[in-house]
Design an enzyme around this catalytic site. Structure first.
Site, short mmCIF file in Angstrom:
data_model
loop_
_atom_site.label_atom_id
_atom_site.label_comp_id
_atom_site.label_asym_id
_atom_site.label_seq_id
_atom_site.Cartn_x
_atom_site.Cartn_y
_atom_site.Cartn_z
N CYS A 130 0.69 -1.22 -0.02
CA CYS A 130 -0.02 -0.07 -0.02
C CYS A 130 0.97 1.30 0.04
CB CYS A 130 -0.97 0.20 1.16
SG CYS A 130 -2.12 1.48 1.48
N CYS B 139 -0.54 4.02 2.45
CA CYS B 139 -0.24 3.92 3.75
C CYS B 139 1.26 4.26 4.33
CB CYS B 139 -0.70 2.56 4.01
SG CYS B 139 -2.10 1.92 3.40
N ASP B 140 2.00 3.61 3.17
CA ASP B 140 3.40 3.62 3.81
C ASP B 140 4.24 4.63 3.04
OD1 ASP B 140 2.87 1.72 5.43
OD2 ASP B 140 3.19 -0.04 3.91
#
Ligand code: NAP
Length: 316
Positions: free
Chosen positions: A142, A145-146
């Site tokens: 992701c 997200c990261d």
């Protein structure tokens, strides 16, 4: 698997929706507004995969686009305004053999006259050496997200679809350089995304190349690759590898209960009904869907109207 249908979880409903992504929330909103006896079961928090999408610009009604979080949060609020009850549980197994469908949850079982499955899909893994070991230590599924962990870093994105290309562009906000490793010499992503990615100076495409292994001690240090045309092996020095090579359906709990296709997606007819009368499915979990938020929402509306029709014609 045995089901205790007696007292451990006394709830019985007319309709249970499994999964709280855009499809499940839309079905829940319609059913609650239609004053159905409905409950939505979601394993984590409502939103589904869209929560991991930074910016959605092809969902109608938002001329400038909308964040994945804002879109699904708004869908949840809209459904709850009509009284949809959302409970946090994981459905572990089902028994769809009788008129009453039984759902096995971690805390007991639940009965329902009809079901809409909207469990969606999860990122597909590569299955190469180092992938599992370094997941969370540089291997990610992701970008949204990261991404912020990779400021000024050199990273690799694996895949050539919409997700890989869109996430690669998002990652250039943080990273100094993003390699996009694709197994062919042509992207699968839509043209508008391709054009933007080709114009992005931080992105370098590595064509006809597959990942072979991911190496590193405490975190990712290298991505080893092979050119599928020449057979030549190389290693790229990277601090992160984002694996964005499509999805697999979340249907393990359904195996043996409804017909699935070869990849495990739920087969449905034009009314979104599965091989079991009274059991419907919508969104990314279904076979041959275009896997768009708008199509998940449309399929969910069809599913809920079909379920309501089923309930009317099969009074308990
Ligand atoms: P996808 O369209 O299935 O693309 C997967 C990509 O990964 C393909 O390029 C595929 O290569 C590659 N791939 C698959 N297995 C691989 C492997 N083992 N090793 C290396 N590469 C591999 O998946 P997606 O990009 O996640 O998109 C899923 C759906 O969501 C699509 O329908 C897409 O349109 C939709 N989506 C839409 C948007 C948007 O509208 N903005 C954004 C995200 C997703 P090949 O091309 O060679 O098969």
């Amino acid at each position: 698997m045995t089901f205790n249908n007696n007292t451990d979880h006394p709830e019985t409903h007319d309709l249970v929706i499994i999964g709280g992504g855009p499809g499940g929330l839309t079905a829940g909103m319609y059913a609650a507004r239609d004053k159905q006896d409905v409950v939505l079961i979601e394993k984590l928090s409502p939103g589904g995969q869209v929560l991991t999408t930074d910016w959605v610009e092809n969902y109608p009604g938002f001329s400038e686009g909308v964040s994945g979080f804002e879109l699904t949060d708004s869908m949840r609020k809209q459904a709850e305004r009509f009284g949809l009850k959302i409970i946090n549980h994981e459905v572990q197994n089902v028994d769809f053999r009788g008129d009453m469908k039984h759902l096995l949850l971690a805390s007991g079982s639940m009965k329902t006259r009809s079901v809409i499955v909207g469990t969606g899909a999860q990122p597909r893994k590569l299955g190469i050496d180092g992938e599992d070991l370094l997941t969370g230590k540089g291997v990610s599924y992701c970008g949204t997200c990261d991404g912020p962990f990779y400021r000024e870093a050199t990273i690799a994105v694996i895949g050539g679809g919409d997700t890989a290309v869109q996430e690669a562009m998002f990652l250039t906000r943080f990273a100094a350089k993003v390699y996009v490793i694709h197994r062919r010499d042509e992207l699968r992503a839509t043209k508008i995304l391709q054009e933007r990615a080709f114009a992005n100076e931080k992105i370098e495409f590595v064509w006809d190349t597959v990942p072979v292994s991911i190496e590193g001690q405490k975190g990712v240090e290298r991505l080893c690759t092979r050119n599928v045309k020449t057979g030549e092996e190389s290693a790229l020095s990277v601090e992160g590898v984002f694996v964005l090579v499509g999805t697999t359906p979340i249907t393990d709990f359904l195996k043996g209960s409804v017909d699935l296709d070869e990849q495990g997606f739920v087969k449905v007819d034009r009314r979104q009904e599965t091989s079991v009368p009274g059991v419907f499915a919508a969104g990314d979990v279904t076979s041959e869907t275009p896997r768009q938020i708008a199509t998940a929402v449309g399929e969910a509306v069809t599913a809920v109207l079909s379920a309501e029709n089923y309930l009317e014609n099969n009074e308990g």
